[in-house]
Design an enzyme around this catalytic site. Structure first.
Site: not given
Ligand code: GLN
Length: 543
Positions: A515, A517, A381
């Site tokens: 994600h 995970e 992410c």
């Molecule tokens: N802050 C980044 C976004 O909003 C990544 C978010 C995250 O890592 N879950 O796109």
């Protein structure tokens, strides 16, 4: 109609109620039953989505886009059953529903009260459709008995017990038996008081799961049974385990699932097939060696903030028969620190998700180190976004590359997705928040390039993964970044949203916008975590 198991806690928090619920779910599954797990959270936030990871730990995301309590992650990891929005509710959501109904006039002029309106709303949630084949619904209440905010939830459980058919509910209360060193004795009084509190609000628990750091002797069991008004066989000891994945086996040995079933009058249940758990235990405790993974994050003082990530790394270790040691490195301190020393001996570098600018320069430097030194790298992410920014700055001549999340005057190659995704019909689960922007939440498909490292790891070119972010890598930069050698190996099926980047000339370098995970299970490690740990194992020259 399913049977219901209610799980509450007493004495102190952090007794592992969530884990106990998840482990019991796994044990019932092992006997061939279908289970569903639900969590009732008495706090006032509508969901944990806006809570700081320092406050509440990780925000778990379900396929259908709920931002949920991290206990749902335990439930999924132990049972493999995908949780849904309808599996987690908070006081905030209950009241929000009630206020909406009240404004609509649904209460037909009645005075809206905690009993019956709030308790009815809670009961509706508990009883809401669990799925056709579910045999047992396990409902855990957050917090401990005696908390003011938990009272309506306990009252709803008390009522349910009277309203559901006789013998179709079982109440398990999780307590603590502290060992007092000065006295050289285990103390049962806090458990007695906790049960007294529960009984004072009309709930007689059926089973006590007593957490302890040593064996509970027969005398103490008898005493607890007598003073808490439960059967002696229903005082189950829950000792600290070496690994959370040993808990199902341990609780089975203590007779937890048998006792639960006997309270339901199921005296000859199907035999438990625990082979899945014995295999995991065997691999966990007999590793070929260990690997060290450096995680450069911004919430590293609270490991719960990275709960699913930590577990997915453990699963990758199980898959490769190595013990994974995590070295938590605070991104801000990495920025100005002796980076080579901090990463000395790390066999893999992982940059996880996060929000806001703090620490991002440190994350970018960690990416650079991994890229230049051929250390296996996994960006998740925000970690993927920073990997792309690092590449843009140092390999594609976009020297001020940045993200509009940080608003620092750079060239924003990462930006708010609403800027270039208007009309994209797959954004249906985005959620407007007062934080100004929309979040892409829940499961979305991606198409992987044939022959790419990710396609090889997944063994497929079409995947579905869970998202939780506002910003996206701007597809307009794809050509320029690819010209310099970065590969966009995964895209949304319409080709608008970059989902995965990799560097083909690097031993193992993958960044993903989602994600992974969240979908890893100990018995089914996520292919990217399995692959990352395999690469780290190679790096450690074990193979
Ligand atoms: N802050 C980044 C976004 O909003 C990544 C978010 C995250 O890592 N879950 O796109």
């Amino acid at each position: 109609m399913p049977r219901y198991i209610f799980i509450t806690g007493g004495v102190v928090s952090s007794l592992g109620k969530g884990l106990a619920s998840a482990a019991l779910g796994a044990l019932l599954q092992a006997r061939g039953y279908e289970v569903r797990l639900r969590k009732l959270d008495p706090y006032l936030n509508v969901d944990p989505g806006t809570m700081s990871p320092f406050q509440h730990g990780e925000v778990y995301v379900t396929d259908d886009g709920a931002e949920a309590d991290l206990d749902l992650g335990h439930y999924e990891r132990f049972t493999g059953v995908s949780a849904a929005q309808s599996d987690n509710v908070t006081t905030g959501r209950i009241y929000s529903n009630i206020i909406q109904k009240e404004r609509r006039g649904d209460y037909l002029g009645a005075t809206v009260q905690v009993i019956p309106h709030v308790t009815n709303e809670i009961k509706d949630f508990v009883l809401s459709d669990a799925g056709d084949d579910v045999d047992f619904v396990l409902c855990e209440v957050g917090g401990t008995v005696g908390d003011i905010e938990g009272l309506p939830f306990f009252e709803a459980l008390r009522q349910l017990r009277q309203e559901l058919p006789l013998g179709e509910t079982v109440h398990i209360h999780v307590t603590l038996l502290p060992f007092i060193k000065a006295a050289g004795e285990m103390k049962t009084k806090p458990t007695q008081h906790s049960v007294k509190e529960l009984r004072s609000i009309g709930i007689q628990p059926d089973i006590l799961l007593c957490r302890a750091d040593r064996e509970i002797d027969a005398g103490d069991r008898r005493k607890i049974a007598r003073f808490c008004n439960v059967r002696e066989s229903s005082v189950i000891q829950g000792l600290d385990a070496r690994s959370i994945y040993d808990v199902p086996l341990a609780y089975h040995d203590e007779g937890l699932d048998r006792e639960v079933l006997s309270h339901f009058r199921i005296d000859e249940p199907p035999k438990a097939d625990l082979s899945r758990w014995t295999a995991i235990s065997e691999k966990l405790h007999n590793p070929d060696g260990d690997v060290t993974i450096a995680v450069i994050g911004k919430y590293t003082v609270l490991p719960d903030a990275y709960k699913s990530l930590t577990e997915a790394l453990v699963h990758g270790g199980i898959d490769n028969r190595v013990k994974v040691k995590i070295r938590w490195i605070e991104a801000e301190s990495f920025e100005g620190g002796d980076q080579a020393a901090l990463l000395q001996g790390a066999h893999g570098i992982l940059v996880p998700g996060g929000f806001g600018e703090r620490g991002t320069e440190g994350k970018i430097q960690a990416v650079k180190y991994a890229r230049e030194n051929d250390v296996p790298f996994f960006g998740i992410c925000l970690g993927m976004q920073m990997a792309v920014v690092e590449w843009a700055r140092n390999m594609a001549d976009i020297t001020s590359a940045s993200s509009s999340e940080f608003d620092n005057g750079g060239e924003n190659i990462v930006g708010l997705m609403t800027e270039w995704t208007k009309g994209n019909e797959r954004m249906e689960r985005t959620k407007d928040t007062d934080l100004g922007g929309t979040m892409r939440l829940g499961s979305y498909p991606a198409t992987l390039s044939k022959g790419s490292l990710v396609a090889k790891e997944y063994g497929s070119t079409s995947i579905e993964e869970r998202h939780r972010h506002r910003y996206e890598v701007n597809v307009d930069y794809k050509a320029k970044l690819e010209d310099s050698g970065l590969v966009f190996s995964g895209m949304s099926p319409d080709g608008v949203l970059p989902e995965i980047v990799e560097i083909p000339t690097h031993p193992w370098f993958i960044g993903v916008q989602y994600h992974p995970e969240l979908k890893s299970r100990p018995f089914e490690p996520h292919p990217l975590f399995a692959g990352f740990i395999r690469a780290a194992k190679k790096q450690s020259r074990l193979v």
